[in-house]
Design an enzyme around this catalytic site. Structure first.
Site, PDB file in Angstrom:
ATOM      1  N   HIS A  10      -5.728 -57.886 -21.746  1.00 41.73           N
ATOM      2  CA  HIS A  10      -5.146 -55.608 -21.058  1.00 41.73           C
ATOM      3  C   HIS A  10      -5.738 -55.720 -19.812  1.00 41.73           C
ATOM      4  O   HIS A  10      -6.623 -56.371 -19.309  1.00 41.73           O
ATOM      5  CB  HIS A  10      -5.872 -55.066 -21.927  1.00 41.73           C
TER       6      HIS A  10
ATOM      7  N   ASP B  57     -13.712 -58.720 -25.335  1.00 39.07           N
ATOM      8  CA  ASP B  57     -12.783 -57.485 -25.901  1.00 39.07           C
ATOM      9  C   ASP B  57     -12.209 -57.375 -27.216  1.00 39.07           C
ATOM     10  O   ASP B  57     -11.486 -57.941 -27.304  1.00 39.07           O
ATOM     11  CB  ASP B  57     -11.851 -57.491 -25.163  1.00 39.07           C
TER      12      ASP B  57
ATOM     13  N   GLN C 278      -8.274 -54.537 -30.274  1.00 35.58           N
ATOM     14  CA  GLN C 278      -8.367 -54.998 -31.398  1.00 35.58           C
ATOM     15  C   GLN C 278      -8.253 -55.851 -32.345  1.00 35.58           C
ATOM     16  O   GLN C 278      -8.175 -56.627 -33.525  1.00 35.58           O
ATOM     17  CB  GLN C 278      -6.570 -56.135 -30.386  1.00 35.58           C
TER      18      GLN C 278
ATOM     19  N   LYS D 143      -8.649 -47.086 -32.384  1.00 35.45           N
ATOM     20  CA  LYS D 143      -8.259 -48.024 -32.375  1.00 35.45           C
ATOM     21  C   LYS D 143      -8.322 -47.918 -34.359  1.00 35.45           C
ATOM     22  O   LYS D 143      -7.334 -48.827 -34.943  1.00 35.45           O
ATOM     23  CB  LYS D 143      -7.661 -48.876 -31.911  1.00 35.45           C
TER      24      LYS D 143
ATOM     25  N   CYS E  53       0.741 -52.632 -20.818  1.00 39.68           N
ATOM     26  CA  CYS E  53      -0.636 -53.112 -20.117  1.00 39.68           C
ATOM     27  C   CYS E  53      -1.460 -54.686 -19.919  1.00 39.68           C
ATOM     28  O   CYS E  53      -2.665 -54.918 -19.961  1.00 39.68           O
ATOM     29  CB  CYS E  53      -2.184 -52.169 -20.617  1.00 39.68           C
TER      30      CYS E  53
HETATM   31  C1  LIG Z   1      -6.483 -55.288 -25.991  1.00 39.76           C
HETATM   32  C2  LIG Z   1      -7.004 -54.206 -25.538  1.00 39.76           C
HETATM   33  N1  LIG Z   1      -8.588 -54.253 -24.484  1.00 39.76           N
HETATM   34  C3  LIG Z   1      -8.755 -53.179 -23.925  1.00 39.76           C
HETATM   35  C4  LIG Z   1      -7.841 -52.281 -24.642  1.00 39.76           C
HETATM   36  C5  LIG Z   1      -8.332 -50.138 -23.703  1.00 39.76           C
HETATM   37  O1  LIG Z   1      -8.463 -49.591 -24.572  1.00 39.76           O
HETATM   38  P1  LIG Z   1      -9.371 -48.207 -24.082  1.00 39.76           P
HETATM   39  O2  LIG Z   1      -7.436 -47.438 -23.969  1.00 39.76           O
HETATM   40  O3  LIG Z   1      -9.321 -47.082 -25.568  1.00 39.76           O
HETATM   41  O4  LIG Z   1      -9.845 -48.272 -23.541  1.00 39.76           O
HETATM   42  C6  LIG Z   1      -6.222 -51.734 -25.610  1.00 39.76           C
HETATM   43  C7  LIG Z   1      -5.936 -50.562 -25.395  1.00 39.76           C
HETATM   44  O5  LIG Z   1      -4.553 -50.243 -25.382  1.00 39.76           O
HETATM   45  C8  LIG Z   1      -6.723 -53.010 -25.930  1.00 39.76           C
HETATM   46  O6  LIG Z   1      -5.326 -53.290 -26.754  1.00 39.76           O
END
Ligand SMILES: Cc1ncc(COP(=O)(O)O)c(C=O)c1O
Lengths: 412, 132
Positions: A126, A203, A206, A229, A369
């Site tokens: 992401h 990370d 998910q 989430k 993203c």
């Molecule tokens: C794999 C992953 N990493 C990071 C994020 C970023 O999360 P946040 O926007 O809550 O910081 C997301 C969310 O869309 C994600 O799916």
């Protein structure tokens, strides 16, 4: 462990938003990878805090402050248990996954990355696990390297080994891809990385909401995830970090609450975890997050995962019957989460999402993203349906029928 | 399904005036970074300043392609002055659409934005040409 299964009907009653009608149709919410819906238990916990014991935390003598501090710190203990951290000092409250990763890139990165060092990432990250490292690499004249992915959506095994053998300083890797749904073999990767002296940040945005995650078992050095989430409110994220690492890191932000003593020319940092929690915390939402963890614990994360495996294999089966519908990522549900990205012929994902929306079905369309991954898949955008505990097979049937209608409208 | 009526699908599947023009008086590209759509417009003018020929190319969703296609029909033969007055209502009417809602209006607007940008650039060039 024997699965008791989950009572979706009862669960659905806890989510007020599921009663909403969209364009006259019952809402079908399949955008859970972006953010989940919230049960009334979470909404009530926040409202109860504001109505009954709203006060600033730490260093407060009065009753309300004591209650608020206790509630806030209790949630830390819940998180510690939820991810099986060894020490409560290892769990930091931040704003979201993005802030957690930025904290590590800033505090750990600035002290440990120097010119010519390599930061290892993967092609399925992401943007929030790419940009902080790009900024760091630019500042330090370090190199970024990306582990590639195979056509069926897995990390390339040989590249994992080869790149780790070259001793990067850190590997920042997603546990589960938010586009492909791929579950990466983090435990094995961490073991191999540690053999090479490589620090690993995972990370978990998910993965933590959808399956049991045990940081001591994974042995990762850092884990980042977001409350919003996993049934919790927005504005709360978690950074888990091993105590030795966090102890040796400089603060991320300076201000109140993160100091022990302050003099005109110097200050002493507070102990962990508060060293990293500058300023008034997001007390209400942390408390709301606590209610979300309670809710998930009551269901059991094994059961959450089992429900999603069931839904995902059902959806994959139904969707693969549609001619011209291409599904991205692994087909075997043992290696994927409840995230299904797809395209129908060359119909633009925004058109698909608009038509689904007119039927009350919320999916996401776009680059999610993850533009480097889109480039790798050679598509400008994809549709993504993602599931959670309150979704049902009937909802999937409705979506599949609309997808078929879309093909008719577009005459393909 | 409401906004995907016959007319939109027809223009999307069989875009009118799709292609490029050699030596156009106006050549302009506009894109929507959000969805990765882009539209290129090529316009040739008569000596009296009306549109002699127009073509478009690009990629995008059904709405932006249909909007570009119907825009080329609308502007054929029109005077530059009239082009300046075109707005989203003309597109919505020509495509026989209900209100597309806030998230999709950008797609319908993309070809008009391209046209306006092309006109501005063309008029600037004209002014500087007449000065020199
Ligand atoms: C794999 C992953 N990493 C990071 C994020 C970023 O999360 P946040 O926007 O809550 O910081 C997301 C969310 O869309 C994600 O799916």
């Amino acid at each position: 462990m024997k699965l008791k299964g989950i009572n979706v009907e009862a669960i659905r009653k806890d989510f007020p938003i599921l009663k909403r009608k969209i364009n006259g149709k019952s809402l079908i919410y399949f955008d859970n990878a972006a953010t989940s819906q919230k049960p009334r238990q979470v909404i009530n916990a926040i409202s109860k805090y504001y109505s009954l014991y709203n006060a600033n935390i730490h260093r407060t003598i009065h009753k309300l402050g004591v209650e608020a501090t206790e509630a806030y710190e209790n949630v830390r203990d819940k998180v510690v248990k939820f991810i099986n951290a060894k020490h409560r000092e290892e769990v930091l409250f931040v704003r979201n996954t993005t802030e957690a990763i930025n904290l590590v890139a800033y505090s750990w990165g600035r002290a440990n990355i120097s010119k010519g060092d390599t930061i290892l990432l993967t092609e399925m990250e992401h943007h929030s696990n790419i940009i902080p490292w790009q900024l760091l690499a630019k500042e330090k004249s370090a190199n970024l390297k990306y582990i590639g992915i195979t056509d069926d959506g897995f990390l390339k095994d040989d590249e994992i080994k080869e790149y780790l053998d070259n001793h990067p300083k850190i590997l920042a890797i997603t546990h589960v891809s938010n586009v492909l749904g791929t579950i990466n073999p983090i435990k094995e990767i961490v073991r191999y990385a540690h053999k090479n002296g490589v620090i690993v940040l995972v990370d978990g945005a998910q993965s933590v909401p959808h399956m049991p995650v045990n940081v001591q078992d994974l042995d990762c050095d850092f884990l980042a995830f977001s409350s919003h989430k996993m049934l919790g409110p927005t504005g709360v994220g978690i950074l888990y970090g091993k105590r030795e690492l966090l102890e040796n890191m400089e603060p991320f932000q300076g201000g109140g609450d993160m100091i022990k003593e302050v003099h005109l020319n110097y200050a002493k940092w507070n102990d962990l975890p508060w060293k990293f929690e500058a300023g008034t915390a997001n007390i209400a939402d942390v408390i709301g997050f606590g209610a979300a963890i309670d809710y998930l614990n009551k269901i059991g994360m094994e059961n959450v995962r089992a429900h999603e495996v069931d839904l995902t294999s059902y959806a994959l089966n139904k969707m693969s019957e549609i001619e011209n519908l291409k599904i991205y990522g692994p087909i075997d549900v043992n290696y994927r989460c409840g995230v299904i990205s797809f395209n129908i012929g060359n119909i633009h994902p925004h058109d698909v999402a608009t038509i689904l929306d007119s039927e009350g079905i919320a999916i996401r369309s776009g680059h999610h993203c993850a533009q480097p991954l889109m480039e790798r898949l050679n598509v400008p955008a994809v549709n993504r349906a993602s599931f959670y505990i309150y979704n049902t097979k009937e909802e999937i049937d409705i979506m599949v029928n609309v997808l078929k209608e879309i093909k008719e409208v577009f005459k393909i | 399904m409401s906004i995907y009526r016959e007319k939109v699908i027809d223009h999307y599947k069989n875009p009118r005036n799709f292609g490029k023009l050699d030596n156009p008086d106006i050549e302009v590209k506009e894109s929507n970074p959000l969805c990765g759509d882009d539209i290129e417009l090529y316009i040739k003018l008569n000596t009296n300043g009306s549109v002699a020929d127009v073509k478009f190319s690009g990629k995008g969703c059904a709405l932006s392609i249909a909007a570009a296609s119907v825009l080329t029909e609308i502007i054929s033969g029109k005077k530059l002055k009239e082009l300046k007055r075109l707005n989203k209502k003309d597109i919505i009417k020509a495509l026989d659409l209900p209100d597309p809602g806030p998230t999709r209006i950008e797609c319908l607007l993309l070809p008009i934005k391209a046209l306006k940008l092309g006109l501005t650039e063309y008029l600037k060039r004209e002014v500087s040409n007449s000065k020199s």
